[in-house]
Design an enzyme around this catalytic site. Sequence first.
Site, PDB file in Angstrom:
ATOM      1  CB  CYS A  14      42.804 -36.474  38.213  1.00  0.00           C
ATOM      2  SG  CYS A  14      43.487 -38.569  38.243  1.00  0.00           S
TER       3      CYS A  14
ATOM      4  NE  ARG B  71      42.166 -31.379  41.364  1.00  0.00           N
ATOM      5  CZ  ARG B  71      42.247 -31.173  42.439  1.00  0.00           C
ATOM      6  NH1 ARG B  71      42.925 -30.929  43.318  1.00  0.00           N
ATOM      7  NH2 ARG B  71      41.249 -32.248  42.303  1.00  0.00           N
TER       8      ARG B  71
ATOM      9  CD1 TRP C 232      48.688 -39.850  42.054  1.00  0.00           C
ATOM     10  CD2 TRP C 232      47.523 -41.402  43.026  1.00  0.00           C
ATOM     11  NE1 TRP C 232      48.943 -40.175  43.477  1.00  0.00           N
ATOM     12  CE2 TRP C 232      47.787 -40.941  43.634  1.00  0.00           C
ATOM     13  CE3 TRP C 232      45.990 -40.906  42.627  1.00  0.00           C
ATOM     14  CZ2 TRP C 232      47.236 -41.735  44.370  1.00  0.00           C
ATOM     15  CZ3 TRP C 232      45.699 -42.576  43.560  1.00  0.00           C
ATOM     16  CH2 TRP C 232      46.238 -42.155  44.662  1.00  0.00           C
TER      17      TRP C 232
ATOM     18  CG  ASN D 143      39.399 -35.580  40.067  1.00  0.00           C
ATOM     19  OD1 ASN D 143      40.301 -36.587  40.179  1.00  0.00           O
ATOM     20  ND2 ASN D 143      39.164 -34.568  40.248  1.00  0.00           N
ATOM     21  N   GLY D 144      38.044 -38.878  39.122  1.00  0.00           N
ATOM     22  CA  GLY D 144      37.346 -39.267  40.546  1.00  0.00           C
ATOM     23  C   GLY D 144      37.631 -41.198  40.049  1.00  0.00           C
TER      24      GLY D 144
ATOM     25  CD  GLU E 130      52.851 -31.703  58.944  1.00  0.00           C
ATOM     26  OE1 GLU E 130      52.442 -33.039  59.300  1.00  0.00           O
ATOM     27  OE2 GLU E 130      53.231 -31.074  58.319  1.00  0.00           O
TER      28      GLU E 130
ATOM     29  CE  LYS F 212      54.532 -31.581  55.066  1.00  0.00           C
ATOM     30  NZ  LYS F 212      53.637 -31.612  55.543  1.00  0.00           N
TER      31      LYS F 212
ATOM     32  CD  GLU G 227      53.193 -35.536  52.799  1.00  0.00           C
ATOM     33  OE1 GLU G 227      52.406 -35.853  52.335  1.00  0.00           O
ATOM     34  OE2 GLU G 227      54.323 -34.924  53.401  1.00  0.00           O
TER      35      GLU G 227
ATOM     36  CG  HIS H 259      57.093 -49.102  76.649  1.00  0.00           C
ATOM     37  ND1 HIS H 259      57.273 -49.802  77.893  1.00  0.00           N
ATOM     38  CD2 HIS H 259      57.043 -47.596  76.895  1.00  0.00           C
ATOM     39  CE1 HIS H 259      57.083 -48.709  78.889  1.00  0.00           C
ATOM     40  NE2 HIS H 259      56.993 -47.306  78.741  1.00  0.00           N
TER      41      HIS H 259
ATOM     42  CE  LYS I 234      48.398 -29.201  49.313  1.00  0.00           C
ATOM     43  NZ  LYS I 234      49.477 -29.447  49.748  1.00  0.00           N
TER      44      LYS I 234
HETATM   45  C1  F6R Z   1      51.210 -33.974  53.777  1.00  0.00           C
HETATM   46  C2  F6R Z   1      49.736 -33.316  53.050  1.00  0.00           C
HETATM   47  C3  F6R Z   1      48.767 -34.739  53.443  1.00  0.00           C
HETATM   48  C4  F6R Z   1      47.404 -33.762  53.585  1.00  0.00           C
HETATM   49  C5  F6R Z   1      46.133 -34.855  53.441  1.00  0.00           C
HETATM   50  C6  F6R Z   1      45.137 -34.094  54.297  1.00  0.00           C
HETATM   51  O1  F6R Z   1      52.000 -32.684  53.485  1.00  0.00           O
HETATM   52  O2  F6R Z   1      49.252 -32.966  52.292  1.00  0.00           O
HETATM   53  O3  F6R Z   1      49.002 -35.516  54.361  1.00  0.00           O
HETATM   54  O4  F6R Z   1      47.708 -32.685  54.798  1.00  0.00           O
HETATM   55  O5  F6R Z   1      46.278 -35.602  51.853  1.00  0.00           O
HETATM   56  O6  F6R Z   1      44.214 -33.250  53.078  1.00  0.00           O
HETATM   57  P1  F6R Z   1      43.500 -32.017  52.863  1.00  0.00           P
HETATM   58  O7  F6R Z   1      44.573 -31.348  54.453  1.00  0.00           O
HETATM   59  O8  F6R Z   1      43.456 -31.257  51.983  1.00  0.00           O
HETATM   60  O9  F6R Z   1      42.229 -32.561  52.946  1.00  0.00           O
END
Ligand code: F6R
Length: 613
Positions: A2, A27, A76, A102-103, A484, A488, A491, A507, A608
């Site tokens: 949010c 967000r 969100w 937000n929260g 990673e 990506k 996601e 395994h 995000k």
């Molecule tokens: C993946 C991604 C998330 C963030 C995670 C931590 O692309 O963006 O997995 O890495 O939510 O976020 P931060 O780094 O802001 O604590």
Amino acid sequence: MCGITGYIGRQDAAPYLLGALKKLEYRGYDSSGLALLHDGELIVRKAKGRISVLEERLMSEQLPFMANIGIAHTRWATHGEPSDLNSHPHTDSEGRIAVVHNGIIENYLDLKKWLQARDVVFASDTDTEVIAHLLNYYYKAREGKFFEAVLDALARLEGSYAIAILCTDYPDRIIAARKDSPLIIGLGEGENFLASDAPAFIQYTREALFLNDGELVVLYNDHVDLFTNTGEKLLRDTTHIEWDAESAEKGGYPHFMLKEIHEQPKALNDTYKKFDEIKLNDWLKGDGSPIERIIITACGTAWHAAMVGKRAFEALARIPVDVEIASEFRYGNPVIKSGDRVIVISQSGETADTLAAMRLAKEKQLPILAITNVLGSTLAREAISNGGSVIYTLAGPEIAVASTKAFTTQLMCLYLLAIKLGVLNKTISDSDYSTYRNELAQIPEKAALLLKQQEVIQKFAALQFNKDKVFFMGRQFDYAVSLEAALKLKEISYTHSESFAAGELKHGPIALVDTRTLVVAIATQRPLFEKLVSNIKEVAARGAATLLITFANKGKTNYDEVADSVFIIPDTIDTFSPMLSIIPAQLFAYYCSIQKGNDPDKPRNLAKSVTVE
Ligand code: F6R
């Protein structure tokens, strides 16, 4: 999780609010809404769906007035499905008070029962609505004193919040407050702004006031007043935000993600250049004992950076490292010894689990080093106020939900720190240090070179985007990168993707491999290359398509005989390869997402900044 924003001034509030919501859309983007205050009345408009739906609704309506004060929200969903009714702002039953939030209000069910027992009727399934009704209750109890009513209502809330409130009887002010969710005030000339994140308003002002937990702010058009949540007035210096407005725009790219992937050479270079100015003495000194162990904690992509960091610290400084997912670390009972140091990594500096992990580290009196991208974020401020140190990655605003340039700049910081510790620990010589520094200095240029081959990946994605499963595998540094890479892809393309330490494949996971599988092998650790070749052969024999990401061959192996496709990254020291080898995987995820018709900037179900548990 949010985004909220607000405007008070002399201009038309609605266009600002819509523009700011678009900047905050990363967000959360399942619904949005705004409340304007005009002629003693609240005008509330909300819509399920992207902000463009709200915008179209407002455009078609053409409001016949100009309001100079308003608040807005992009959601969100946590409590209640995405719908017009559950969208914010929420209002009290008399239409006097509007709230965006937000929260999460953790005691909302108790509060709801308490309010229902007082004949309050609820219109939504959200936790936020209790705030609006609670405000109404205390507004009456306080005989129309808005500020006092807010203090009383806040005292009843448990959980996290950044909220902004409008009241029809007070058309000259917005009251906002924060606890465990970010809130920044933008100070303009004859106008003031509030937002969850600075890109919402940096087009108008770069002078910002950061709120701490438990603080309240009253915004007027010509000034703002800051208070504790018990009503005592506070004074605070403002902060100048360096990010320019353009860096929060797409700048000709179709998506923020592609723009941010291409910004990596500059981001890496900026981060490299600034590193020596960072003061790490407090963290290095700790309790006076030499560093015996480093614990790194983080979530998601930042946790993957930590996995690379572990290998780097162990290889270069010979310091043992434990990597802990923040949501696990926060509920654990870590065994702490003198000589331990903690590194907390977070792009946003606002991730709830990561902040909780840092607070546990503080409780255990561990020296804290925060690595974050956001100046003035909660992580940065709390680390400093606890006597810790902060390294800022200079990636600039990262808007796309999938993290790219934050990851590679986090790696740059970790490598620079690892070689610095290597010299202090005498595990690398001064001349090795210079060699490593020179090589790190060249990484940005090499990343730029690599990005010139973007089309190779684009074409590969066009052929492979429909695979049922994509597995990434590697060993050591390459395994960390494959974690990673798989994240990506899942996601933003919604393809089932996983990562495996290549040696683990046989395994168990190899049972999943069939003709509908793509296996991407990352093989940059030269002594282990032949091992990866065998692993590729094993999966190819079970029908998988294969892609090899590696350095140019010096003549020994014919790559065409190893894998179906090969992507060559510029040469560097094996140890530093993650900053390059992740880039083709980022591009692959991006182009698969495009092929599938997804929006790579705003993947489903994600946000995000994860400011709730
Ligand atoms: C993946 C991604 C998330 C963030 C995670 C931590 O692309 O963006 O997995 O890495 O939510 O976020 P931060 O780094 O802001 O604590």
